[in-house]
Design an enzyme around this catalytic site. Structure first.
Site, PDB file in Angstrom:
ATOM      1  N   HIS A  92      -7.390  -5.423  -1.258  1.00 25.52           N
ATOM      2  CA  HIS A  92      -6.196  -4.588  -1.144  1.00 25.52           C
ATOM      3  C   HIS A  92      -5.088  -5.286  -0.365  1.00 25.52           C
ATOM      4  O   HIS A  92      -3.989  -4.780  -0.257  1.00 25.52           O
ATOM      5  CB  HIS A  92      -6.569  -3.269  -0.464  1.00 25.52           C
ATOM      6  N   ASP A 146      -9.454  -3.943  -6.458  1.00 24.84           N
ATOM      7  CA  ASP A 146      -8.864  -3.253  -5.313  1.00 24.84           C
ATOM      8  C   ASP A 146      -9.439  -1.841  -5.282  1.00 24.84           C
ATOM      9  O   ASP A 146      -9.159  -1.035  -6.169  1.00 24.84           O
ATOM     10  CB  ASP A 146      -7.339  -3.225  -5.473  1.00 24.84           C
ATOM     11  N   SER A 176       0.837  -1.198   0.000  1.00 29.91           N
ATOM     12  CA  SER A 176       0.000   0.000   0.000  1.00 29.91           C
ATOM     13  C   SER A 176       0.881   1.262   0.000  1.00 29.91           C
ATOM     14  O   SER A 176       1.776   1.371  -0.836  1.00 29.91           O
ATOM     15  CB  SER A 176      -0.931  -0.068   1.207  1.00 29.91           C
TER      16      SER A 176
END
Lengths: 376, 263
Positions: B245, B217, B95
């Site tokens: 995610h 996502d 991320s």
């Protein structure tokens, strides 16, 4: 037993909370009637490939992916997550979610509790808390600003003499305290003052302010340090300040390469004088100010030679405690003796740092110091 | 305070192996790698850590100034690298950590030999000619969501937990015991993460780069993954079957295989 409560289909469909089951990726595979009633969707509308993420408001969707999913993957159960669901008509339904993840078969089961009133109440609490936090921050800022006004932004430049001051508020600096210091030019040289008003908070700040400007104005009429402190005593009583003040006041006059320091003490710790290898106290004790109509104060002269250093400080330095042990004047003498070769600013910094470190970084009382140093 | 304690650094695997550093994203801590990192312990010197303000890092080391941009977080990475004397490391960032790793590699290229970006996004908010997936109002809504979900953090419990790191049972009674953090810090980290714009940095990434892009996502949509791939010269893009995610939790096997194939 009534037969109706044996009907699991009935128990599921008309449970007092919404039920929703998804695949691990969030694809909705089953919902109960209660959930449809809460959200206003038609049967089949949610189970046609839609994911639970799509039912959430966008901000909550991010929260779902960054917090809810990882938590569920790690502990298989998540409780009391507050999010908004989007109803069929576009309005929002505040809900609380509980979820369990079952690995075999891979499915996530959600309980959906409508929580409109509770969430509105929580938002009110949150707003109140944010207001309180803002007020607290403002009060702290106010305390710091006020405190800064008790010490001059810069000390005067004096040829042949270094001067430095340092101040550290008690604790985290949330409360305005009563320590102050000042130094300024006068007709015959320079004057310095350092003091401590008893107590903390706004009332103490008012008296500190009063003390500081009285000490600035008094030298115009008063010839000696003891006369200046007596004038402050009269002012404190006349203004019914209601708080006592300890202070040291000194006058400095250049005499060749030396300086003559004339000082008077009012209930204040003795300044320390480092000269040669010796460190000693200077001044004669006098009464604290703001209590008695007549105070006994005296003036003492000290001739400062090149290499000498004088330290003025408030009791916050020596009364700092580690467990039951007090920092004490003996440690301060040793530190001044050991650091006397440094410049005034270095000495002041060393003293404040050690006094703060002695109390594990959170001083219980304000700490103020001023240092005079005649370079060798 | 040593960096090892400050960032709760854990080193496992082969002491003489090539370093592989796993970095968590916004929302959790090094626990995010619990299903992936062990697979590399036979061949690599595996390094896990928490950013200051997350997990079991030293919260007193947090300063709003230092962590007001992703550069502050990149400095945490570089501090850990310096403390362990790492060079030629494989940095695996999930991320927002994908971008943090890129910033760290731009600043000290010798530390890094390869970059694995899991679900990267150089900018979350839509811009002219760019789809990030979110509007500024969405991010505001996220902050509200964070405010409503303190995830087991209450003023009364926090000092007990923080003061007794050796007694995890004190925290275990809380409803959501993982990924717990000070809500004020979480809010700031969210703001820094979702307001960031590192598109201009992508072309300057000086190391080999793998982008792992999940299907569906919502945080980092596939268009964003392609944008990152096209902006980093010579990068590889792998479109994963995993959805969501967090493939490091939902599809650890596929994630491990993709990283192994790359390094």
């Amino acid at each position: 037993m009534s037969g109706v409560e044996d009907d699991f289909e009935e128990l599921y469909e008309h449970a007092p909370c919404g039920y929703l089951s998804t695949l691990p990726d969030g694809t909705i595979i089953r919902v109960n009637r209660t959930l449809l009633e809460l959200t206003g969707y038609d049967p089949g509308e949610l189970t046609g490939g839609m994911r639970i993420q799509g039912l959430l408001a966008v901000g909550d969707r991010i929260f779902y992916e960054t917090h809810f999913s990882p938590l569920l993957a790690m502990q298989s159960v998540v409780r009391e997550i507050a999010v908004d669901m989007r109803r069929a008509d576009g309005t929002r339904l505040p809900v609380l979610l509980n979820a369990v993840m079952r690995d075999d078969p891979g499915v996530i089961r959600f309980c959906v509790f409508a929580a409109t009133d509770r969430r509105e109440y929580e938002r009110e609490l949150l707003r109140a808390r944010q207001r309180a936090e803002r007020s607290e921050a403002e009060a702290r800022e106010l305390a710091r600003t006020l405190q800064r006004s008790f010490i001059p932004p810069a000390l005067p430049e004096i040829p042949g003499l270094q001067v430095a001051g340092a101040f550290r508020p008690a604790g985290r600096g949330d409360l305005v305290g009563g320590d102050f210091y000042d130094m300024y030019e006068t007709a015959g040289g320079w004057a310095l003052a350092l003091g401590d008003v008893c107590g903390k908070g706004v009332d103490a700040a008012v008296v500190t302010s009063l003390a500081r400007y009285t000490l600035r104005a008094a030298p115009i009429r008063e010839p000696s340090p003891s006369a200046v402190l007596s004038a402050l005593n009269r002012t404190l009583l006349r203004e019914r300040a209601g708080r006592f003040v300890t202070a040291v006041y000194g006058q400095l006059a250049p005499v060749g390469h030396r300086f003559r320091l004339t000082l008077s003490l009012a209930g204040h710790p003795y300044p320390l004088w480092a000269s040669g290898d010796a460190v000693g106290e200077i001044g004669r004790p006098g009464n604290v100010l703001g209590l008695l109509p007549r105070v006994r104060l005296s003036d003492v002269d000290v001739d400062l030679a090149p290499g000498d250093a004088v330290l003025f400080y408030t009791d916050g330095v020596v009364e700092g405690r580690r467990d039951k042990e007090m920092y004490g004047e003996e440690r301060l003498r040793c530190l001044l003796g050991a650091s006397r070769a440094m410049g005034a600013a270095g000495i002041a910094e060393a003293i404040v740092n050690e006094a703060v470190a002695f109390q594990s970084g959170l001083p219980r009382d304000d700490i103020a110091v001023m240092v005079l140093k005649i370079p060798s | 305070m040593s960096v090892m304690v400050r960032n709760n650094v854990r080193v496992t695997g082969r002491p003489d192996g090539r370093p592989m550093v796993f970095a968590h994203g916004f929302g959790c801590d090094q626990n995010m790698w619990r299903l992936v990192a062990p697979a590399f312990e036979d061949d690599y010197r595996v390094v896990l850590f928490d950013y200051v303000g997350s997990g079991d890092s030293d919260l007193s080391a947090y300063s709003p100034e230092r962590y007001s941009s992703l550069q502050g977080y990149a400095q945490d990475v570089l501090d850990v690298c310096a403390e362990l004397g790492l060079t030629d490391a494989v940095f695996v960032g999930h991320s927002v950590s994908a971008m943090i790793g890129a910033l760290a590699a731009i600043r000290e290229p010798a530390r890094f030999g390869a970059l694995v970006m899991v679900g990267p996004s150089p900018r979350y908010i839509d811009d002219e000619g760019y789809v990030g997936g979110f509007s500024a109002a969405d991010i505001e809504e996220l902050l509200e969501s964070l405010d409503s979900n303190y995830l087991g953090w209450s003023g009364a419990m926090a000092p007990v937990i923080m003061g007794n790191p050796d007694r995890p049972e004190l925290g275990a009674e809380l409803t959501n015991s993982f990924c717990r953090t000070d809500p004020e810090i979480a809010r700031r980290f969210a703001t820094v993460t979702f307001m960031s714009d590192n598109r201009a940095d992508l072309s300057r990434v000086p190391v080999r780069c793998l982008i792992l892009q999940c299907a569906q996502d919502v945080i980092a949509p596939v268009e964003v993954g392609r944008f990152v791939h096209e902006s980093i010269p010579g990068s590889e893009l792998v479109l994963m079957r995993a959805t969501g995610h967090c493939p490091n939790l939902s599809a650890p096997g596929e994630t491990i295989a993709a990283i192994k194939a790359f390094v």
